[in-house]
Motif scaffolding. Structure first.
Motif, PDB file in Angstrom:
ATOM      1  N   MET A  60      13.963 -46.628 -17.317  1.00 28.15           N
ATOM      2  CA  MET A  60      14.033 -47.540 -16.181  1.00 28.15           C
ATOM      3  C   MET A  60      14.307 -46.718 -14.926  1.00 28.15           C
ATOM      4  O   MET A  60      15.028 -45.729 -14.998  1.00 28.15           O
ATOM      5  CB  MET A  60      15.194 -48.525 -16.345  1.00 28.15           C
ATOM      6  N   PRO A  61      13.765 -47.137 -13.791  1.00 28.80           N
ATOM      7  CA  PRO A  61      14.074 -46.408 -12.561  1.00 28.80           C
ATOM      8  C   PRO A  61      15.461 -46.783 -12.053  1.00 28.80           C
ATOM      9  O   PRO A  61      15.898 -47.924 -12.177  1.00 28.80           O
ATOM     10  CB  PRO A  61      12.998 -46.902 -11.589  1.00 28.80           C
ATOM     11  N   GLU A  62      16.162 -45.813 -11.535  1.00 29.75           N
ATOM     12  CA  GLU A  62      17.449 -46.056 -10.875  1.00 29.75           C
ATOM     13  C   GLU A  62      17.518 -45.119  -9.683  1.00 29.75           C
ATOM     14  O   GLU A  62      17.740 -43.922  -9.835  1.00 29.75           O
ATOM     15  CB  GLU A  62      18.618 -45.809 -11.820  1.00 29.75           C
ATOM     16  N   GLY A  63      17.298 -45.649  -8.523  1.00 34.03           N
ATOM     17  CA  GLY A  63      17.250 -44.800  -7.344  1.00 34.03           C
ATOM     18  C   GLY A  63      15.950 -44.024  -7.301  1.00 34.03           C
ATOM     19  O   GLY A  63      14.990 -44.322  -8.004  1.00 34.03           O
ATOM     20  N   LYS A  64      15.925 -43.009  -6.452  1.00 28.63           N
ATOM     21  CA  LYS A  64      14.684 -42.261  -6.246  1.00 28.63           C
ATOM     22  C   LYS A  64      14.414 -41.222  -7.323  1.00 28.63           C
ATOM     23  O   LYS A  64      13.269 -40.970  -7.659  1.00 28.63           O
ATOM     24  CB  LYS A  64      14.716 -41.570  -4.877  1.00 28.63           C
ATOM     25  N   ASN A  65      15.466 -40.602  -7.864  1.00 29.53           N
ATOM     26  CA  ASN A  65      15.217 -39.486  -8.772  1.00 29.53           C
ATOM     27  C   ASN A  65      15.911 -39.617 -10.127  1.00 29.53           C
ATOM     28  O   ASN A  65      16.059 -38.636 -10.838  1.00 29.53           O
ATOM     29  CB  ASN A  65      15.622 -38.170  -8.108  1.00 29.53           C
ATOM     30  N   ILE A  66      16.345 -40.828 -10.503  1.00 27.70           N
ATOM     31  CA  ILE A  66      17.079 -41.008 -11.751  1.00 27.70           C
ATOM     32  C   ILE A  66      16.269 -41.868 -12.717  1.00 27.70           C
ATOM     33  O   ILE A  66      15.752 -42.914 -12.345  1.00 27.70           O
ATOM     34  CB  ILE A  66      18.457 -41.651 -11.497  1.00 27.70           C
TER      35      ILE A  66
END
Length: 111
Positions: A60-66
Motif C-alpha cells: 500500500m502507498p504511504e506518503g511519497k516514498n513508503i
C-alpha cells in the motif's frame, strides 16, 4: 513517479499497541515472509511489481516514498476505525440559507 525506498511493516504488539518497523530494502522482508506473487494492479504505478507476501496485506502507498505492509489483524482494525469515523457536517453559509428560504417562499406563492 517517485521511487519507493522505505518498506514499512505494521503489526500489533502483545499489549495491543501498533508496532512499526521500517526497512531500507526488501531483503529483510523476503527473509521473514514467503513471497507469493507481485502486485500488478495497483493504481499507484510505483507499487506495480512490488512483492506480495503470505501473511501480510499490501503493498500500500504511504506518503511519497513508503511502501506499507500490514498484518491482517492491523488491517482489519484500521479499516473498522476508518469506517466508523463520521464525515464532518458541512455548515451552510447564512447567505446560501437565505437564498434557499427565499426560493422556497416564492415557490409557495406561485402554487
Amino acid at each position: 513517479m517517485t521511487k519507493k525506498d522505505t518498506f514499512r511493516v505494521v503489526a500489533r504488539g502483545s499489549d495491543g499497541s501498533l508496532q512499526i518497523r521500517d526497512y531500507v530494502s526488501l531483503d529483510p522482508l523476503t527473509d521473514h515472509h514467503e513471497q507469493v506473487g507481485i502486485d500488478d494492479c495497483s493504481t499507484d504505478l510505483a507499487l506495480r511489481g512490488m512483492p506480495v507476501f503470505r501473511g501480510l496485506i499490501g503493498p500500500m502507498p504511504e506518503g511519497k516514498n513508503i511502501v506499507r505492509y500490514e498484518t491482517p489483524e492491523v488491517f482489519e482494525m484500521l479499516t473498522k476505525e476508518w469506517g466508523i469515523t463520521k464525515p464532518k457536517k458541512r455548515r451552510r453559509r447564512a447567505s446560501e440559507k437565505k437564498a434557499v428560504e427565499a426560493s422556497s417562499d416564492s415557490a409557495e406563492l406561485v402554487s
